[in-house]
Design a protein around this motif. Sequence first.
Motif, PDB file in Angstrom:
ATOM      1  N   PHE A 198      11.780  33.942  19.287  1.00  0.00           N
ATOM      2  CA  PHE A 198      11.170  33.094  17.937  1.00  0.00           C
ATOM      3  C   PHE A 198      12.629  32.658  17.139  1.00  0.00           C
ATOM      4  O   PHE A 198      13.569  33.283  17.382  1.00  0.00           O
ATOM      5  CB  PHE A 198      11.143  34.090  17.084  1.00  0.00           C
ATOM      6  N   ILE A 199      11.891  32.360  15.591  1.00  0.00           N
ATOM      7  CA  ILE A 199      13.166  31.152  15.223  1.00  0.00           C
ATOM      8  C   ILE A 199      12.562  31.632  13.917  1.00  0.00           C
ATOM      9  O   ILE A 199      11.742  31.640  13.360  1.00  0.00           O
ATOM     10  CB  ILE A 199      13.438  29.692  14.746  1.00  0.00           C
ATOM     11  N   ALA A 200      13.658  32.568  12.872  1.00  0.00           N
ATOM     12  CA  ALA A 200      13.824  33.038  11.779  1.00  0.00           C
ATOM     13  C   ALA A 200      15.167  32.293  11.027  1.00  0.00           C
ATOM     14  O   ALA A 200      15.716  31.805  11.626  1.00  0.00           O
ATOM     15  CB  ALA A 200      13.434  34.444  11.718  1.00  0.00           C
ATOM     16  N   PHE A 201      14.755  32.989   9.540  1.00  0.00           N
ATOM     17  CA  PHE A 201      16.375  31.890   8.971  1.00  0.00           C
ATOM     18  C   PHE A 201      16.615  32.665   8.077  1.00  0.00           C
ATOM     19  O   PHE A 201      15.996  34.170   7.979  1.00  0.00           O
ATOM     20  CB  PHE A 201      15.613  31.286   8.067  1.00  0.00           C
ATOM     21  N   SER A 202      18.160  33.208   7.909  1.00  0.00           N
ATOM     22  CA  SER A 202      18.710  33.618   6.395  1.00  0.00           C
ATOM     23  C   SER A 202      18.013  34.129   5.310  1.00  0.00           C
ATOM     24  O   SER A 202      17.414  32.702   5.514  1.00  0.00           O
ATOM     25  CB  SER A 202      19.809  32.997   6.389  1.00  0.00           C
ATOM     26  N   ASN A 203      18.468  35.325   5.338  1.00  0.00           N
ATOM     27  CA  ASN A 203      17.509  35.568   4.063  1.00  0.00           C
ATOM     28  C   ASN A 203      16.221  36.707   3.749  1.00  0.00           C
ATOM     29  O   ASN A 203      15.440  36.207   2.733  1.00  0.00           O
ATOM     30  CB  ASN A 203      17.977  34.427   2.295  1.00  0.00           C
ATOM     31  N   CYS A 204      15.976  35.655   5.324  1.00  0.00           N
ATOM     32  CA  CYS A 204      14.778  36.590   5.009  1.00  0.00           C
ATOM     33  C   CYS A 204      13.561  36.819   5.273  1.00  0.00           C
ATOM     34  O   CYS A 204      14.700  38.435   5.780  1.00  0.00           O
ATOM     35  CB  CYS A 204      13.446  35.168   6.163  1.00  0.00           C
ATOM     36  N   LEU A 235      18.628  31.538  12.039  1.00  0.00           N
ATOM     37  CA  LEU A 235      19.025  30.651  11.794  1.00  0.00           C
ATOM     38  C   LEU A 235      19.355  29.691   9.949  1.00  0.00           C
ATOM     39  O   LEU A 235      18.910  30.830   9.557  1.00  0.00           O
ATOM     40  CB  LEU A 235      18.753  29.090  11.893  1.00  0.00           C
ATOM     41  N   GLU A 236      20.641  29.378   9.996  1.00  0.00           N
ATOM     42  CA  GLU A 236      20.265  29.322   8.249  1.00  0.00           C
ATOM     43  C   GLU A 236      19.826  28.238   7.624  1.00  0.00           C
ATOM     44  O   GLU A 236      18.542  27.424   8.046  1.00  0.00           O
ATOM     45  CB  GLU A 236      22.052  28.174   8.011  1.00  0.00           C
ATOM     46  N   TYR A 237      18.721  28.992   6.564  1.00  0.00           N
ATOM     47  CA  TYR A 237      17.810  28.334   6.034  1.00  0.00           C
ATOM     48  C   TYR A 237      18.269  27.269   4.940  1.00  0.00           C
ATOM     49  O   TYR A 237      19.296  27.240   4.087  1.00  0.00           O
ATOM     50  CB  TYR A 237      17.550  29.797   4.295  1.00  0.00           C
ATOM     51  N   GLY A 238      17.274  25.833   5.459  1.00  0.00           N
ATOM     52  CA  GLY A 238      17.576  24.942   5.413  1.00  0.00           C
ATOM     53  C   GLY A 238      18.110  23.784   6.490  1.00  0.00           C
ATOM     54  O   GLY A 238      17.994  22.434   6.118  1.00  0.00           O
ATOM     55  N   ASN A 239      18.130  24.467   7.619  1.00  0.00           N
ATOM     56  CA  ASN A 239      19.207  23.632   8.507  1.00  0.00           C
ATOM     57  C   ASN A 239      17.809  23.077   9.206  1.00  0.00           C
ATOM     58  O   ASN A 239      18.124  23.763  10.921  1.00  0.00           O
ATOM     59  CB  ASN A 239      20.525  24.879   8.965  1.00  0.00           C
ATOM     60  N   ALA A 240      18.186  22.289   9.141  1.00  0.00           N
ATOM     61  CA  ALA A 240      17.211  21.606   9.694  1.00  0.00           C
ATOM     62  C   ALA A 240      17.434  20.841  11.425  1.00  0.00           C
ATOM     63  O   ALA A 240      16.245  20.975  12.028  1.00  0.00           O
ATOM     64  CB  ALA A 240      16.265  20.347   9.265  1.00  0.00           C
ATOM     65  N   ALA A 243      17.834  24.045  13.278  1.00  0.00           N
ATOM     66  CA  ALA A 243      16.692  24.160  14.439  1.00  0.00           C
ATOM     67  C   ALA A 243      15.628  23.543  14.858  1.00  0.00           C
ATOM     68  O   ALA A 243      15.323  23.733  16.096  1.00  0.00           O
ATOM     69  CB  ALA A 243      15.397  23.898  12.906  1.00  0.00           C
ATOM     70  N   THR A 244      15.816  22.252  15.378  1.00  0.00           N
ATOM     71  CA  THR A 244      15.314  20.826  15.777  1.00  0.00           C
ATOM     72  C   THR A 244      16.163  21.364  17.410  1.00  0.00           C
ATOM     73  O   THR A 244      15.287  21.577  17.906  1.00  0.00           O
ATOM     74  CB  THR A 244      15.235  19.436  15.375  1.00  0.00           C
ATOM     75  N   GLU A 245      17.106  22.122  16.663  1.00  0.00           N
ATOM     76  CA  GLU A 245      17.927  21.374  18.868  1.00  0.00           C
ATOM     77  C   GLU A 245      17.530  22.456  19.150  1.00  0.00           C
ATOM     78  O   GLU A 245      17.552  22.099  20.202  1.00  0.00           O
ATOM     79  CB  GLU A 245      19.469  21.389  18.693  1.00  0.00           C
ATOM     80  N   LEU A 246      17.484  23.449  18.559  1.00  0.00           N
ATOM     81  CA  LEU A 246      16.893  25.333  19.369  1.00  0.00           C
ATOM     82  C   LEU A 246      15.052  24.776  19.827  1.00  0.00           C
ATOM     83  O   LEU A 246      14.856  25.437  20.841  1.00  0.00           O
ATOM     84  CB  LEU A 246      17.016  25.836  18.626  1.00  0.00           C
TER      85      LEU A 246
END
Length: 467
Positions: A198-204, A235-240, A243-246
């Motif tokens: 799974f992927i989640a994001f900073s500050n989540c 990943l950093e929130y907003g770092n498209a 996220a796409t690469e992963l």
Amino acid sequence: MNAVYISPNHSISQPCYKPRQFFSLARESTLIGRNPGIQIRGRNVVSACLNADVAVPNTGKTQLEKIKAVIEMEGKFLVGTYARTPVVLERGEGCKLYDVEGKEYLDLSAGIAVNALGHGDVDWLQAVVEQAATLTHTSNIFYTIPQVELAKRLVDSSFADRVFFSNSGTESNEAAIKFARKHQRQTTTNGKEPATEFIAFSNCFHGRTLGALALTSKIQYRTPFEPIMPGVTFLEYGNAQAATELIKQGKIAAVFVEPIQGEGGIYSATKEFLQSLRNACDETGTLLVFDEVQCGLGRTGSLWAHQTYDVFPDIMTLAKPLAGGLPIGVVLVTERVASSINYGDHGSTFAGNPLVCSAALAVFDKISKPDFLSSVSKKGLYFKELLKQKLGGNPHVKEIRGVGLIIGIDLDVPATPFVDACRNSGLLVLTAGKGNVVRIVPPLIITEKEIEQAVDILLQTLQVLDK
């Protein structure tokens, strides 16, 4: 004011009133909730029956002594998981709360974004009272009408084709984790290993149970309970790009993202970020999960927060405001996801029972009206503009951000002293982020006059930031 009270002189087996008589009175009543019984503003006195003496004895204690006694009892009998503020709340009405001393508070916390219709909404009250006397709980072994009706409302108003009910936001995210894993297992072919990560994001923030906790970014929440569910990358929130690469590596079962982060500090996604997640997920078969537990159901001025971006998920999780204070959670899914789930794959004893679904129908029917949503947008813009006018020039205020009635005041110092000072002045707000953000999530029914009152209190208490 006349009262609906519980009489100690009758037994439950010998009812002393007819339920429908009670309904007709409650229909035009507002719950006030004062001891010793249930106080309802109405035209007549109705006696409900209970084979017990519910009168509160007059001990002669002062209010301060009563408050101290309640706090001491909490410390003795409850597990110490909450750092509570020293306030004993007794009743609520609209956007106001009252403690046992009768002090009034303007509530901009709404039970952490739960009480969207405020306290004691008359239509919510009617729905709860009528359903409680008709049918409260059956388990999910049987069909019930309120559950099916609520599911239809949610599907008809969203991207989804089907609904699963739970009891909270964290349970909804747990279900979404299981659904994502099961979907990947069902759809992976040619002998390949199904994607499980799974992927989640900073500050989540996605919840406190072990699966949802593994998707929550704050280390201090996770560390005491390790090992927790493996396979989560933050990943950093907003770092498209990251996220796409992963996602394109083919190991990600689902991406969990909040269109607007609440607990994390009131950060909003961009359309470009969410669209890039959508595109990458479509390319690889990864599921896109929007967590709208806090930002959904009208809080942004749209029914669903993601509608603002015109980007749609495969799964969406809901909870906080839907039942007006009763526990509910929802997982909305497309048919593609639902087709992977079979009998026995997941379940819940209490979830979606008639009582909570009837309450949710009353809330949903009000909030989903276009005029109501438009009023939230209008009030949100007015609130932010007033905050910028009155507070924006203060050197400790870095930014005022948010959408609709989910607003954050970003400070360059810890927010807790400011929040405490506001409470002492009769205003309830929350912290967020790393403790430096004042979170404002009032009932959606707040008036412009109450907004002005709130901003005045915030302005008057700003001086505490200099200490």
